[in-house]
Design a protein around this motif. Structure first.
Motif, short mmCIF file in Angstrom:
data_model
loop_
_atom_site.label_atom_id
_atom_site.label_comp_id
_atom_site.label_asym_id
_atom_site.label_seq_id
_atom_site.Cartn_x
_atom_site.Cartn_y
_atom_site.Cartn_z
N ASP A 90 4.18 10.73 4.92
CA ASP A 90 5.40 10.29 5.57
C ASP A 90 6.12 11.48 6.19
OD1 ASP A 90 6.83 7.55 5.66
OD2 ASP A 90 8.47 8.96 5.29
N ASP A 91 6.25 12.56 5.42
CA ASP A 91 6.93 13.76 5.92
C ASP A 91 6.20 14.33 7.13
OD1 ASP A 91 8.81 13.55 3.91
OD2 ASP A 91 7.93 15.13 2.66
N ALA A 92 4.86 14.35 7.09
CA ALA A 92 4.08 14.88 8.21
C ALA A 92 4.30 14.03 9.46
CB ALA A 92 2.60 14.94 7.84
N ALA A 93 4.32 12.72 9.31
CA ALA A 93 4.54 11.83 10.46
C ALA A 93 5.93 12.03 11.05
CB ALA A 93 4.34 10.37 10.03
N LEU A 94 6.94 12.15 10.19
CA LEU A 94 8.30 12.36 10.68
C LEU A 94 8.44 13.70 11.38
CD1 LEU A 94 10.34 10.85 7.71
CD2 LEU A 94 9.94 9.82 9.97
N ARG A 95 7.81 14.73 10.83
CA ARG A 95 7.86 16.04 11.50
C ARG A 95 7.18 15.96 12.87
NH1 ARG A 95 6.72 18.28 6.41
NH2 ARG A 95 4.59 18.72 7.00
N TRP A 151 0.81 -1.22 0.00
CA TRP A 151 0.00 0.00 0.00
C TRP A 151 0.84 1.26 0.00
CZ3 TRP A 151 -3.03 -1.64 5.00
CH2 TRP A 151 -3.80 -2.77 4.72
N THR A 152 2.15 1.14 0.20
CA THR A 152 2.97 2.34 0.40
C THR A 152 3.58 2.83 -0.90
OG1 THR A 152 5.02 1.14 0.90
CG2 THR A 152 3.50 1.55 2.75
N HIS A 153 3.67 4.16 -0.99
CA HIS A 153 4.20 4.79 -2.21
C HIS A 153 5.19 5.91 -1.91
CE1 HIS A 153 1.22 2.49 -4.41
NE2 HIS A 153 0.32 2.91 -3.55
N ARG A 209 4.26 10.46 0.13
CA ARG A 209 5.43 11.17 0.65
C ARG A 209 4.98 12.27 1.61
NH1 ARG A 209 10.71 10.43 1.41
NH2 ARG A 209 11.04 9.68 -0.69
N ILE A 210 3.89 12.95 1.30
CA ILE A 210 3.38 14.02 2.17
C ILE A 210 3.03 13.46 3.54
CG2 ILE A 210 1.45 15.62 2.55
CD1 ILE A 210 1.47 16.06 -0.53
#
Length: 192
Positions: A148-153, A25-27, A145-146
């Motif tokens: 993922d970036d939000a989770a990492l932030r 499911w991941t992109h 990617r958005i």
């Protein structure tokens, strides 16, 4: 002041939901690279006798089993994996929470699928419970990617450290000339 260096003697590895269906499911990242890095983390933990806790969610559904490469890399941890019934935050699952506590380590390295669902919430809870946490971004991925970036932030703002597989291997090696360093160097592709 905390000792910021993670060692096999003071840290544990938590790999969350690296399942065949979930990965599909991941992109946000290359799926093969994420699988390779997650398996490397399992191999590293096993090679240096670092506690390794694996967990999966709803294996009998579309999420599927943990990837077979994890079973090959860490057969004991795979056999002892915590199978969750569908609890989103793995730390809310008593069996997983108990397994993390049983490592007797307050430093944890975390990677999982997906970063925005299966990593962010247990990491926030681990931080609340006083753990020091490193999130391995290249062994985790998300729907986008958005996301993922939000989770990492979000986890970084909560004081988790964002890292990579190569950084973890290097940190655990300490010295490439020691037997441990040579073994980890080979996993990283530095050895002969």
């Amino acid at each position: 002041m905390h000792n910021k260096v993670y060692t096999p003697e003071n840290a544990a590895m938590l790999l969350i939901d690296h399942q065949s269906g979930t990965l599909s499911w991941t992109h946000s990242h290359d799926v093969e690279a994420v699988k390779k890095n997650a398996v490397q983390l399992a191999r590293i933990a096993t090679a240096v006798d670092m506690p390794l806790v694996l967990t999966s969610s709803m294996e009998e559904h579309v999420q599927g089993l943990l990837i077979p490469e994890l079973q090959e890399a860490a057969p004991k941890a795979f056999a002892q994996r915590i199978r969750r019934a569908g609890i989103v935050n793995a730390m809310h699952d008593d069996n997983f929470n108990d397994a993390v506590k049983a490592t007797r380590r307050k430093k944890v390295v975390v990677a999982g699928i997906t970063t925005e669902v299966c990593v962010v919430f247990p990491v926030l809870q681990l931080l609340d419970e006083g753990y020091e946490v490193q999130v391995v971004t290249d062994a985790s991925s998300s729907f986008t990617r958005i996301g993922d970036d939000a989770a990492l932030r979000r986890v970084e703002q909560a004081c988790a450290v964002i890292t990579s597989t190569g950084q973890i291997i290097s940190e655990l090696a300490v010295d490439w000339t020691t037997p441990r360093g040579q073994a980890l160097g080979q996993l990283l592709g530095l050895g002969a």
